[in-house]
Design a protein around this motif. Structure first.
Motif, PDB file in Angstrom:
ATOM      1  N   ASP A 151      -8.984 -13.370  -0.428  1.00  0.00           N
ATOM      2  CA  ASP A 151      -9.801 -12.921   0.405  1.00  0.00           C
ATOM      3  C   ASP A 151      -9.320 -11.578   0.918  1.00  0.00           C
ATOM      4  OD1 ASP A 151     -11.342 -15.130   0.208  1.00  0.00           O
ATOM      5  OD2 ASP A 151     -11.428 -15.649   2.227  1.00  0.00           O
ATOM      6  N   ASP A 152     -10.323 -10.844   1.361  1.00  0.00           N
ATOM      7  CA  ASP A 152      -9.872  -9.589   2.255  1.00  0.00           C
ATOM      8  C   ASP A 152      -9.308  -8.279   1.456  1.00  0.00           C
ATOM      9  OD1 ASP A 152     -10.645 -11.145   4.285  1.00  0.00           O
ATOM     10  OD2 ASP A 152      -8.646 -11.420   4.919  1.00  0.00           O
ATOM     11  N   GLY A 153      -9.487  -8.384   0.015  1.00  0.00           N
ATOM     12  CA  GLY A 153      -9.095  -7.254  -0.676  1.00  0.00           C
ATOM     13  C   GLY A 153      -7.582  -6.480  -0.675  1.00  0.00           C
ATOM     14  N   TYR A 154      -6.562  -7.472  -0.149  1.00  0.00           N
ATOM     15  CA  TYR A 154      -5.097  -6.695   0.092  1.00  0.00           C
ATOM     16  C   TYR A 154      -4.573  -6.135  -1.194  1.00  0.00           C
ATOM     17  CZ  TYR A 154      -5.777  -9.665   4.362  1.00  0.00           C
ATOM     18  OH  TYR A 154      -6.043 -10.012   5.673  1.00  0.00           O
ATOM     19  N   ALA A 155      -3.762  -5.181  -0.835  1.00  0.00           N
ATOM     20  CA  ALA A 155      -2.985  -4.598  -1.858  1.00  0.00           C
ATOM     21  C   ALA A 155      -2.177  -5.586  -2.412  1.00  0.00           C
ATOM     22  CB  ALA A 155      -2.351  -3.254  -1.360  1.00  0.00           C
ATOM     23  N   ASP A 156      -1.487  -6.655  -1.601  1.00  0.00           N
ATOM     24  CA  ASP A 156      -0.896  -7.672  -2.046  1.00  0.00           C
ATOM     25  C   ASP A 156      -1.315  -8.327  -3.138  1.00  0.00           C
ATOM     26  OD1 ASP A 156       0.285  -6.898   0.451  1.00  0.00           O
ATOM     27  OD2 ASP A 156       0.158  -8.954   1.076  1.00  0.00           O
ATOM     28  N   HIS A 157      -2.649  -8.480  -3.651  1.00  0.00           N
ATOM     29  CA  HIS A 157      -3.371  -9.185  -4.514  1.00  0.00           C
ATOM     30  C   HIS A 157      -3.205  -8.448  -5.881  1.00  0.00           C
ATOM     31  CE1 HIS A 157      -6.036 -11.033  -1.325  1.00  0.00           C
ATOM     32  NE2 HIS A 157      -5.017 -11.680  -1.168  1.00  0.00           N
ATOM     33  N   PHE A 158      -3.240  -6.984  -5.957  1.00  0.00           N
ATOM     34  CA  PHE A 158      -3.038  -6.276  -6.870  1.00  0.00           C
ATOM     35  C   PHE A 158      -1.454  -6.084  -7.265  1.00  0.00           C
ATOM     36  CE2 PHE A 158      -2.594  -2.340  -9.372  1.00  0.00           C
ATOM     37  CZ  PHE A 158      -3.484  -2.517 -10.264  1.00  0.00           C
ATOM     38  N   ALA A 173      -4.870   1.736   6.453  1.00  0.00           N
ATOM     39  CA  ALA A 173      -5.784   1.047   5.371  1.00  0.00           C
ATOM     40  C   ALA A 173      -5.692   1.079   4.061  1.00  0.00           C
ATOM     41  CB  ALA A 173      -7.443   1.413   5.876  1.00  0.00           C
ATOM     42  N   GLU A 174      -5.420   2.460   3.574  1.00  0.00           N
ATOM     43  CA  GLU A 174      -5.030   2.689   2.221  1.00  0.00           C
ATOM     44  C   GLU A 174      -3.983   1.942   1.726  1.00  0.00           C
ATOM     45  OE1 GLU A 174      -4.755   7.024   2.221  1.00  0.00           O
ATOM     46  OE2 GLU A 174      -6.911   7.247   2.056  1.00  0.00           O
ATOM     47  N   THR A 175      -2.921   1.758   2.481  1.00  0.00           N
ATOM     48  CA  THR A 175      -1.641   0.979   2.268  1.00  0.00           C
ATOM     49  C   THR A 175      -2.032  -0.528   2.148  1.00  0.00           C
ATOM     50  OG1 THR A 175       0.007   2.752   3.152  1.00  0.00           O
ATOM     51  CG2 THR A 175       0.586   0.334   2.809  1.00  0.00           C
ATOM     52  N   LEU A 176      -2.817  -1.209   3.290  1.00  0.00           N
ATOM     53  CA  LEU A 176      -3.090  -2.311   3.297  1.00  0.00           C
ATOM     54  C   LEU A 176      -4.165  -2.991   2.203  1.00  0.00           C
ATOM     55  CD1 LEU A 176      -2.751  -4.979   4.898  1.00  0.00           C
ATOM     56  CD2 LEU A 176      -4.575  -4.211   6.339  1.00  0.00           C
ATOM     57  N   TYR A 177      -5.044  -2.418   1.815  1.00  0.00           N
ATOM     58  CA  TYR A 177      -6.229  -2.670   1.009  1.00  0.00           C
ATOM     59  C   TYR A 177      -5.925  -2.116  -0.476  1.00  0.00           C
ATOM     60  CZ  TYR A 177      -7.609  -4.094   5.594  1.00  0.00           C
ATOM     61  OH  TYR A 177      -8.202  -4.343   6.700  1.00  0.00           O
ATOM     62  N   MET A 178      -6.717  -2.824  -1.406  1.00  0.00           N
ATOM     63  CA  MET A 178      -6.761  -2.114  -2.721  1.00  0.00           C
ATOM     64  C   MET A 178      -7.687  -1.037  -2.579  1.00  0.00           C
ATOM     65  SD  MET A 178      -6.829  -5.206  -5.455  1.00  0.00           S
ATOM     66  CE  MET A 178      -7.715  -6.603  -4.293  1.00  0.00           C
ATOM     67  N   SER A 179      -7.686  -0.214  -3.528  1.00  0.00           N
ATOM     68  CA  SER A 179      -8.528   0.887  -3.993  1.00  0.00           C
ATOM     69  C   SER A 179      -9.784   0.078  -4.848  1.00  0.00           C
ATOM     70  CB  SER A 179      -7.990   2.140  -4.525  1.00  0.00           C
ATOM     71  OG  SER A 179      -7.626   1.769  -5.973  1.00  0.00           O
ATOM     72  N   LYS A 180     -10.854   1.129  -4.868  1.00  0.00           N
ATOM     73  CA  LYS A 180     -11.782   0.759  -5.831  1.00  0.00           C
ATOM     74  C   LYS A 180     -11.393   0.785  -7.313  1.00  0.00           C
ATOM     75  CE  LYS A 180     -16.792   1.767  -6.862  1.00  0.00           C
ATOM     76  NZ  LYS A 180     -17.971   2.597  -6.556  1.00  0.00           N
ATOM     77  N   LYS A 181     -10.625   1.732  -7.408  1.00  0.00           N
ATOM     78  CA  LYS A 181     -10.154   1.754  -8.768  1.00  0.00           C
ATOM     79  C   LYS A 181      -9.246   0.354  -9.154  1.00  0.00           C
ATOM     80  CE  LYS A 181      -7.483   4.817 -11.912  1.00  0.00           C
ATOM     81  NZ  LYS A 181      -6.380   6.309 -11.918  1.00  0.00           N
TER      82      LYS A 181
END
Length: 314
Positions: free
Chosen positions: A76-83, A202-210
């Motif tokens: 959940d939540d689109g975190y950069a952690d997931h990528f 936000a750019e650090t916390l979440y993934m990008s669309k790419k």
């Protein structure tokens, strides 16, 4: 904590923050240590049959059987952690997950209120002081002490994971106070204690669309987590439809978007939500009820999920 159960059922596991917290700028964020995620995936591989989202859709639409001890992984939540962390483990083990990004966090550079609160609590552990500060701002600008105390008294502070004072802060700033009031107070506290540059944060916390597109191209599923991550049950039907349509359009710009799933933010939904999901082509809805789902699945828009903390890490 739930261990493996020999049942003809579906286990859906829900993940949020996954990172190496010892080397993080915010080690006090409540989340899953990367090493524990690796250990839990090993446990799940050994004890469950981890399925792809398509297998669940085929079960719901066509009655295709799922294996005993079927397990689905959701993020959940689109975190950069997931990528950065989760994806590598899934790929090495040949597993697929379902990822639920909120649109505004990805596309508008907005930090979700739920995350603003997490980071506010991570950098300011004096919860009593935070409650007093919230009360002071409210009584100076939005209402009386008596009104604020009535909001506080109406909050159920029970929780499986957080102490009462933390739940009090979360509920005040997520749901209970009037929307314009709570958003303004939270924004000012985030600016004061965490970051003066929300977009960069936000750019650090979440993934990008790419990055989401890359996840989709690898065969993982990208689902709906609404546009703004609201408590859906507090919205009118039309507002809920807007949240869902905006999010559906977003995932369709990343992948086919057919037979899509939604993870209800905060696990919040009502009969209007179910109608909005069904009317707009949703097939699966995931709640936050900590349970397994018996097979065959009878209510595909209300599938429960276990938190990562409900299962062993090795």
């Amino acid at each position: 904590m739930i261990s493996r159960m020999e049942v003809n059922g579906l286990t859906v596991v829900m993940y949020h923050y996954i990172r190496d917290f010892n080397n993080s700028y915010y080690p006090r964020i409540n989340g899953l240590e990367f090493k524990d995620f690796v250990g839990q995936i090993k446990f799940l591989i050994k004890n469950y049959e981890i399925i792809e989202y398509k297998a669940l859709v085929d079960h719901i639409l066509f009655g295709d059987p799922l294996p005993k001890n079927a397990c689905l992984l959701t993020f959940d939540d689109g975190y950069a952690d997931h990528f950065e962390f989760a994806l590598q483990v899934l790929e090495v083990n040949g597993l697929k997950g379902v990822f639920f990004p909120p649109v505004d966090a990805i596309m508008e550079g907005r930090v979700l209120s739920v995350n603003k609160i997490h980071y506010l609590l991570a950098v300011n552990q004096n919860v009593d002081s935070l409650v007093r500060e919230i009360e002071d701002v409210f009584t100076k600008t939005y209402g009386t002490v008596e009104q604020f105390r009535s909001y506080v008294e109406g909050i159920d502070v029970g929780s499986r994971f957080d102490p009462p004072k933390v739940i009090l802060i979360k509920r005040l700033l997520q749901k209970v106070l009037p929307r314009n009031c709570r958003d303004s107070i939270l924004d000012s506290l985030f600016l004061k204690y965490v970051s003066s540059d929300e977009r960069s944060f936000a750019e650090t916390l979440y993934m990008s669309k790419k990055q989401l597109s890359q996840i989709s191209s690898l065969g993982h599923t990208v689902g709906i987590h609404t546009k703004t991550h609201p408590w859906m049950e507090t919205l009118e039907l039309g507002e809920q439809c807007e949240e869902i349509v905006e999010s559906r359009n977003f995932i369709e710009s990343i992948s086919a978007g057919k037979d899509w799933a939604i993870a209800y933010p905060y696990g919040s939904y009502n009969s209007d939500t179910l109608k909005a999901v069904g009317d707009n082509g949703g097939i699966v809805g995931f709640t936050t009820e900590p349970a397994l789902d018996n097979l065959p699945i009878k209510n595909p828009l209300e599938i429960p999920r276990l938190d990562t903390n409900d299962l062993p890490f090795c």
